[in-house]
Write a protein that holds these residues in place. Structure first.
Motif, short mmCIF file in Angstrom:
data_model
loop_
_atom_site.label_atom_id
_atom_site.label_comp_id
_atom_site.label_asym_id
_atom_site.label_seq_id
_atom_site.Cartn_x
_atom_site.Cartn_y
_atom_site.Cartn_z
N ALA A 221 0.83 -1.20 0.00
CA ALA A 221 0.00 0.00 0.00
C ALA A 221 0.87 1.26 0.00
O ALA A 221 0.56 2.24 -0.68
N ASN A 222 1.96 1.23 0.76
CA ASN A 222 2.86 2.38 0.79
C ASN A 222 3.45 2.66 -0.59
O ASN A 222 3.54 3.81 -1.03
N ALA A 223 3.87 1.60 -1.26
CA ALA A 223 4.46 1.76 -2.59
C ALA A 223 3.46 2.36 -3.56
O ALA A 223 3.80 3.20 -4.41
N THR A 224 2.19 1.97 -3.43
CA THR A 224 1.15 2.51 -4.30
C THR A 224 0.83 3.96 -3.96
O THR A 224 0.68 4.80 -4.85
N ASP A 225 0.73 4.26 -2.67
CA ASP A 225 0.35 5.62 -2.25
C ASP A 225 1.41 6.65 -2.61
O ASP A 225 1.10 7.80 -2.93
N VAL A 226 2.67 6.25 -2.58
CA VAL A 226 3.75 7.20 -2.87
C VAL A 226 3.72 7.66 -4.32
O VAL A 226 4.01 8.82 -4.62
N VAL A 227 3.34 6.77 -5.23
CA VAL A 227 3.35 7.12 -6.66
C VAL A 227 1.96 7.47 -7.17
O VAL A 227 1.79 7.75 -8.36
N GLY A 228 0.95 7.46 -6.31
CA GLY A 228 -0.41 7.75 -6.74
C GLY A 228 -0.60 9.21 -7.12
O GLY A 228 0.21 10.08 -6.80
N THR A 229 -1.69 9.47 -7.83
CA THR A 229 -1.97 10.84 -8.25
C THR A 229 -2.38 11.72 -7.08
O THR A 229 -2.14 12.92 -7.07
N VAL A 230 -3.03 11.11 -6.05
CA VAL A 230 -3.39 11.84 -4.84
C VAL A 230 -2.36 11.50 -3.76
O VAL A 230 -2.29 10.37 -3.29
N PHE B 7 -14.82 8.25 5.83
CA PHE B 7 -14.01 9.24 6.55
C PHE B 7 -12.64 9.40 5.91
O PHE B 7 -12.04 10.47 5.96
N PHE B 8 -12.16 8.33 5.28
CA PHE B 8 -10.82 8.36 4.69
C PHE B 8 -10.91 8.85 3.24
O PHE B 8 -10.79 8.09 2.29
N THR B 9 -11.14 10.13 3.13
CA THR B 9 -11.22 10.78 1.83
C THR B 9 -9.85 10.74 1.17
O THR B 9 -8.83 10.48 1.83
N PRO B 10 -9.76 10.99 -0.14
CA PRO B 10 -8.46 10.97 -0.81
C PRO B 10 -7.43 11.84 -0.09
O PRO B 10 -7.70 12.99 0.25
N GLY B 11 -6.29 11.26 0.17
CA GLY B 11 -5.24 11.97 0.90
C GLY B 11 -5.15 11.60 2.36
O GLY B 11 -4.16 11.91 3.02
N ARG B 12 -6.19 10.91 2.88
CA ARG B 12 -6.15 10.43 4.26
C ARG B 12 -5.80 8.95 4.25
O ARG B 12 -6.48 8.15 3.61
N ILE B 13 -4.77 8.60 4.98
CA ILE B 13 -4.22 7.25 4.94
C ILE B 13 -4.30 6.61 6.32
O ILE B 13 -3.83 7.20 7.30
N GLY B 14 -4.87 5.43 6.42
CA GLY B 14 -4.92 4.70 7.68
C GLY B 14 -3.77 3.72 7.78
O GLY B 14 -3.54 2.92 6.88
N ARG B 15 -3.06 3.79 8.90
CA ARG B 15 -1.95 2.86 9.14
C ARG B 15 -2.06 2.27 10.55
O ARG B 15 -1.12 2.27 11.33
N GLY B 16 -3.24 1.73 10.83
CA GLY B 16 -3.46 1.08 12.12
C GLY B 16 -3.24 -0.42 12.03
O GLY B 16 -3.57 -1.04 11.02
N ILE B 17 -2.69 -0.99 13.10
CA ILE B 17 -2.52 -2.44 13.19
C ILE B 17 -2.99 -2.88 14.57
O ILE B 17 -2.49 -2.41 15.60
N GLY B 18 -3.95 -3.78 14.59
CA GLY B 18 -4.54 -4.24 15.83
C GLY B 18 -3.52 -4.84 16.78
O GLY B 18 -2.64 -5.60 16.38
N VAL C 239 4.95 6.27 7.80
CA VAL C 239 4.62 7.69 7.94
C VAL C 239 5.61 8.56 7.17
O VAL C 239 5.25 9.21 6.19
N ILE C 240 6.85 8.58 7.60
CA ILE C 240 7.82 9.54 7.06
C ILE C 240 8.01 9.36 5.56
O ILE C 240 8.02 10.35 4.80
N ASP C 241 8.15 8.13 5.10
CA ASP C 241 8.40 7.89 3.68
C ASP C 241 7.21 8.27 2.80
O ASP C 241 7.36 8.43 1.59
#
Length: 264
Positions: A60-69, A91-102, A117-119
């Motif tokens: 998901a991180n690899a996809t989000d980094v190169v995505g249009t949003v 609630f997670f509109t474009p540009g809002r990213i969830g990175r929760g792990i139970g 987060v940082i990358d």
């Protein structure tokens, strides 16, 4: 003259045994199957091979980094943040990213903070953690150890020019998986520190605890499914707090990145 061969007793027994066993052998499966791995076994294996579950959001991180949003706000957290995405995708509109792990503690989040987060280079990160530290999911944690992990995540974010929202631990008067813990007072104590630390570091404090609190030190009836994890109604309450915190954080000037943070 006809010769009669005497049947050896041992040979006769072997032939009889083969005759009896043949149907059973014919019915045996050609390939044995391994037992299906249970969720508990998978979790145990992961704790020994990828303790912080760094691989959880790798694709998901690899996809989000190169995505249009591009990622604008990252929500780092445990099952409460993971459930937020699962139960309220709107609630997670474009540009809002969830990175929760139970089940994760601040120690595990700190280890995966760079890639999750940082990358992603967001403008804002919300850090919601502490529930599982109090529960001792990865071993006993003192308040000072929990605070140190929060400090490290805030310092890392600000060193990279990322604004920080420190979320309160939501109210919980008990943890179903850790019966007997006196959870309420310790949650209050850590939240008081988070509020003070947020003010000292120029971060935003998101007070979910006050918004969700009922009588005593637990959440209002109907806002959680098990005294800890929010229901859809609980997330509706949290959404209002989050939206206000996002607006406040985005209005702040971005922290000045450290020179070392700009070195590839």
């Amino acid at each position: 003259m006809t010769l009669r061969l005497k049947t050896l007793p041992a040979f006769s027994a072997a032939v009889a045994a083969l005759a009896i066993a043949r149907p059973a052998l014919a019915q045996a499966p050609a390939v044995s199957t391994l037992p299906v791995q249970t969720a508990a076994q998978a979790a145990d294996l992961r704790l020994r091979t990828d303790w912080a579950w760094s691989a959880r959001y790798r694709e998901a991180n690899a996809t989000d980094v190169v995505g249009t949003v591009k990622p604008r706000i990252v929500l780092m957290g445990d099952s409460i943040t993971q459930g937020w995405y699962d139960l309220d995708r709107a609630f997670f509109t474009p540009g809002r990213i969830g990175r929760g792990i139970g089940g994760q503690t601040t120690s595990q989040m700190l280890l995966r903070f760079r890639q999750d987060v940082i990358d992603l280079n967001p403008q804002v990160v919300q850090i919601m953690a502490g529930t599982n530290d109090i529960a001792g999911n990865t071993g006993p944690m003192t308040d000072e150890q929990i605070q140190a992990n929060f400090r490290s995540m805030v310092e890392m974010a600000q060193a990279h020019g990322i604004r920080v929202i420190l979320a309160s631990i939501p109210p919980a008067d008990l943890f179903p998986w850790r019966p007997g813990l006196d959870t309420g007072p310790r949650i209050q104590r850590i939240n008081a520190w988070l509020r003070t630390y947020a003010a000292k570091t120029g971060s935003v404090y998101a007070d979910y605890w006050t918004a969700m609190k009922g009588t005593g030190l637990g959440a209002r009836e109907g806002l959680t499914s098990d005294h800890v994890h929010p229901t859809p109604a609980g997330y509706e309450v949290m959404n209002k707090v989050a939206e206000a915190a996002f607006t406040q954080a985005l209005a702040l000037p971005a922290p000045r990145p450290l020179a070392a943070a700009r070195i590839p």
